[in-house]
Design a protein around this motif. Structure first.
Motif, PDB file in Angstrom:
ATOM      1  N   ALA A 154      33.044  46.218  52.259  1.00  0.00           N
ATOM      2  CA  ALA A 154      35.010  45.877  52.512  1.00  0.00           C
ATOM      3  C   ALA A 154      36.192  46.379  51.514  1.00  0.00           C
ATOM      4  O   ALA A 154      37.175  47.101  52.293  1.00  0.00           O
ATOM      5  CB  ALA A 154      34.985  44.528  51.554  1.00  0.00           C
ATOM      6  N   ASP A 155      35.618  47.373  50.125  1.00  0.00           N
ATOM      7  CA  ASP A 155      36.096  48.174  49.350  1.00  0.00           C
ATOM      8  C   ASP A 155      36.953  49.513  50.432  1.00  0.00           C
ATOM      9  O   ASP A 155      38.132  49.939  50.636  1.00  0.00           O
ATOM     10  CB  ASP A 155      35.722  48.434  48.648  1.00  0.00           C
ATOM     11  CG  ASP A 155      35.310  47.597  47.750  1.00  0.00           C
ATOM     12  OD1 ASP A 155      35.478  46.646  47.862  1.00  0.00           O
ATOM     13  OD2 ASP A 155      34.205  48.192  46.938  1.00  0.00           O
ATOM     14  N   LYS A 156      35.710  49.987  51.741  1.00  0.00           N
ATOM     15  CA  LYS A 156      36.354  51.484  52.385  1.00  0.00           C
ATOM     16  C   LYS A 156      37.034  50.920  52.749  1.00  0.00           C
ATOM     17  O   LYS A 156      37.817  51.411  53.505  1.00  0.00           O
ATOM     18  CB  LYS A 156      34.815  51.854  52.903  1.00  0.00           C
ATOM     19  CG  LYS A 156      35.229  52.083  53.715  1.00  0.00           C
ATOM     20  CD  LYS A 156      33.840  53.470  53.928  1.00  0.00           C
ATOM     21  CE  LYS A 156      33.858  54.143  54.834  1.00  0.00           C
ATOM     22  NZ  LYS A 156      32.613  55.224  55.529  1.00  0.00           N
ATOM     23  N   TYR A 157      36.750  49.946  54.133  1.00  0.00           N
ATOM     24  CA  TYR A 157      38.201  49.394  55.189  1.00  0.00           C
ATOM     25  C   TYR A 157      39.360  48.290  55.109  1.00  0.00           C
ATOM     26  O   TYR A 157      40.076  48.384  55.744  1.00  0.00           O
ATOM     27  CB  TYR A 157      35.941  48.678  56.122  1.00  0.00           C
ATOM     28  CG  TYR A 157      35.507  49.925  56.834  1.00  0.00           C
ATOM     29  CD1 TYR A 157      36.217  50.837  57.938  1.00  0.00           C
ATOM     30  CD2 TYR A 157      33.735  49.726  56.747  1.00  0.00           C
ATOM     31  CE1 TYR A 157      35.081  51.730  58.311  1.00  0.00           C
ATOM     32  CE2 TYR A 157      32.934  50.504  57.081  1.00  0.00           C
ATOM     33  CZ  TYR A 157      34.192  51.078  57.945  1.00  0.00           C
ATOM     34  OH  TYR A 157      33.099  52.635  58.633  1.00  0.00           O
ATOM     35  N   LEU A 158      38.636  47.968  54.218  1.00  0.00           N
ATOM     36  CA  LEU A 158      39.797  46.775  53.896  1.00  0.00           C
ATOM     37  C   LEU A 158      40.514  46.766  52.586  1.00  0.00           C
ATOM     38  O   LEU A 158      41.641  46.631  52.666  1.00  0.00           O
ATOM     39  CB  LEU A 158      39.174  45.452  53.994  1.00  0.00           C
ATOM     40  CG  LEU A 158      37.847  45.219  54.582  1.00  0.00           C
ATOM     41  CD1 LEU A 158      37.635  43.791  54.738  1.00  0.00           C
ATOM     42  CD2 LEU A 158      38.528  44.691  56.143  1.00  0.00           C
ATOM     43  N   PHE A 159      40.093  47.644  51.900  1.00  0.00           N
ATOM     44  CA  PHE A 159      41.314  48.189  50.619  1.00  0.00           C
ATOM     45  C   PHE A 159      41.286  49.742  50.192  1.00  0.00           C
ATOM     46  O   PHE A 159      40.882  50.161  48.867  1.00  0.00           O
ATOM     47  CB  PHE A 159      40.669  47.567  48.882  1.00  0.00           C
ATOM     48  CG  PHE A 159      40.492  45.608  49.387  1.00  0.00           C
ATOM     49  CD1 PHE A 159      42.014  44.704  49.069  1.00  0.00           C
ATOM     50  CD2 PHE A 159      39.098  44.629  49.841  1.00  0.00           C
ATOM     51  CE1 PHE A 159      41.664  43.598  49.830  1.00  0.00           C
ATOM     52  CE2 PHE A 159      39.254  43.658  49.890  1.00  0.00           C
ATOM     53  CZ  PHE A 159      40.490  43.579  50.101  1.00  0.00           C
ATOM     54  N   PRO A 160      41.483  50.106  50.636  1.00  0.00           N
ATOM     55  CA  PRO A 160      41.214  51.887  50.973  1.00  0.00           C
ATOM     56  C   PRO A 160      42.829  52.318  49.626  1.00  0.00           C
ATOM     57  O   PRO A 160      42.291  53.669  48.823  1.00  0.00           O
ATOM     58  CB  PRO A 160      41.384  52.603  52.187  1.00  0.00           C
ATOM     59  CG  PRO A 160      42.757  51.459  52.835  1.00  0.00           C
ATOM     60  CD  PRO A 160      41.998  50.606  52.730  1.00  0.00           C
ATOM     61  N   GLN A 161      43.321  51.712  49.208  1.00  0.00           N
ATOM     62  CA  GLN A 161      44.287  51.510  48.560  1.00  0.00           C
ATOM     63  C   GLN A 161      44.600  52.323  47.074  1.00  0.00           C
ATOM     64  O   GLN A 161      44.626  52.232  46.038  1.00  0.00           O
ATOM     65  CB  GLN A 161      46.031  50.398  48.417  1.00  0.00           C
ATOM     66  CG  GLN A 161      45.507  49.719  48.452  1.00  0.00           C
ATOM     67  CD  GLN A 161      45.334  48.967  49.444  1.00  0.00           C
ATOM     68  OE1 GLN A 161      44.363  48.917  50.192  1.00  0.00           O
ATOM     69  NE2 GLN A 161      45.323  47.329  49.309  1.00  0.00           N
TER      70      GLN A 161
END
Length: 376
Positions: A154-161
């Motif tokens: 999820a960190d990679k795809y949904l919260f890249p900022q």
């Protein structure tokens, strides 16, 4: 470039036994290149609290004989499907094409090569009339990984900022983006399941905003005991099971015999320092070959994100000028349902044949596509 929208139901049961988290998520995928989520949102979400009978059944599960555990696996799958159907009935305009259910973790022992999450996906699929994906960890174990954490997907795809992530659930875990764009991750220690158990001593379901902890006094001897646990000194990636919290961590706290407020105060201060130290050590390991010194943005999610005292102690570990980490609490919906959204995303990745477990986060030999797919 074309785009595709997918509505997916994510179902999550955490180690704190608060209840089942449901989230209907919309993912808009970009086409014409590597898998990417162009846009996403949580359209509807809620936590369905566990009734006392189910809390008792799940707590007793690790001690059940094989026949009864397998019966519980089927019963819990049926119950999860029915509760999910009741949730979906509230939103008739939202029609998911797919469901992803984590199940409830009973055993997690990657050193011995197994992990167990109950909740039969076949029953969930039949009750919902939806393709359903479960068993998100075993493929990674087969590739000699820890089977956890899954959150870096999820960190990679949904919260890249963001640069780093803290999930303060029943167990606290971290995820840190490396200069190479990979993710170093792992479990830190027990968190909300310890805090809730201590709050119960004062007759509370949980310590609201950490107010009870804030009024307690420090017992320095507790930190010394907790620091001596071998797991706390292991390098990342690493993962924990609830059994470790019950059998290794909790007895050290319980044997001190501290009043609830003092135990909460002391454990919270220790945990904040432990999180900061682990983040710093992980960041040093990741950035050893770089000279970047910018403040890293850390997104906090999970029930512990609403513990104001714990978050304040985390921020107090940083220098006022040029802090190494800036701790940011996610909005309420994201913070409470990030893991349910993760399950929805992992299910979608499974059906697309895309990686949903990152070897850099789990220590596996290779990235893997995890999940058992059940058709209605």
């Amino acid at each position: 470039m074309g785009q595709q929208d997918h509505l997916v139901l994510g179902i999550m049961s955490g180690s704190s036994l608060d209840g089942l988290d449901f989230a209907i998520c919309r993912f808009r995928l970009a086409e014409g290149g590597p898998f990417a989520v162009a846009e996403w949102e949580i359209l509807a979400a809620e936590t369905d609290p566990y009734p006392p009978t189910w809390k008792a059944r799940l707590r007793s599960a690790p001690a059940l004989p094989g026949r009864e555990l397998w019966r519980l696996h089927a019963d819990y799958g049926r119950w999860t499907g029915r509760r999910a159907a009741a949730f979906l009935a509230k939103y008739p305009a939202l029609e998911p094409e797919l469901a992803g259910s984590h199940g409830h973790t009973i055993f997690h022992d990657p050193a011995r090569g197994f992990t167990t999450q109950i909740g039969d996906g076949a029953f969930i699929a039949q009750i919902l009339g939806l393709k359903t994906v479960t068993e998100f960890r075993s493929g990674d174990l087969a590739a000699e990984g820890q089977g956890a954490p899954l959150a870096p997907v999820a960190d990679k795809y949904l919260f890249p900022q963001y640069d780093a992530f803290l999930n303060l659930g029943g167990i606290a875990n971290l995820s840190l983006k490396t200069p190479q764009g990979e993710y170093l991750a792992g479990d830190i220690s027990g968190c909300c399941q310890v805090l809730d158990r201590l709050a119960a001593r004062a007759g509370l379901a949980y310590d609201d905003e950490g107010k009870l902890a804030a009024g307690g006094s420090l017992a320095p001897a507790l930190a010394q005991k907790l620091d001596a646990l071998p797991f706390h000194d292991l390098p990342y990636p690493k993962s924990l099971g609830n059994a470790w919290v019950r059998e290794s961590l909790w007895p050290l706290i319980d044997e001190m015999g501290l009043p609830a407020a003092d135990a909460l105060h002391s454990f919270t201060l220790w945990l904040a320092e432990k999180i900061a130290k682990d983040l710093e050590r992980a960041d040093t390991d990741c950035s050893a070959k770089t000279t970047a010194s910018t403040t890293k943005q850390v997104l906090i999610s999970g029930g512990g994100a609403r513990n104001t005292f714990l978050v304040d102690q985390l921020r107090a570990t940083q220098k006022e000028e040029n802090p190494r980490f800036n701790f940011l609490v996610a909005d309420r919906t994201t913070g409470d349902f990030k893991e349910a959204a993760l399950m929805a995303l992992c299910a979608l990745l499974r059906t697309k044949g895309q990686t949903n477990s990152l070897s850099s986060a789990t220590g596996a030999k290779r990235d893997s596509v995890n999940g058992a797919l059940y058709l209605p």
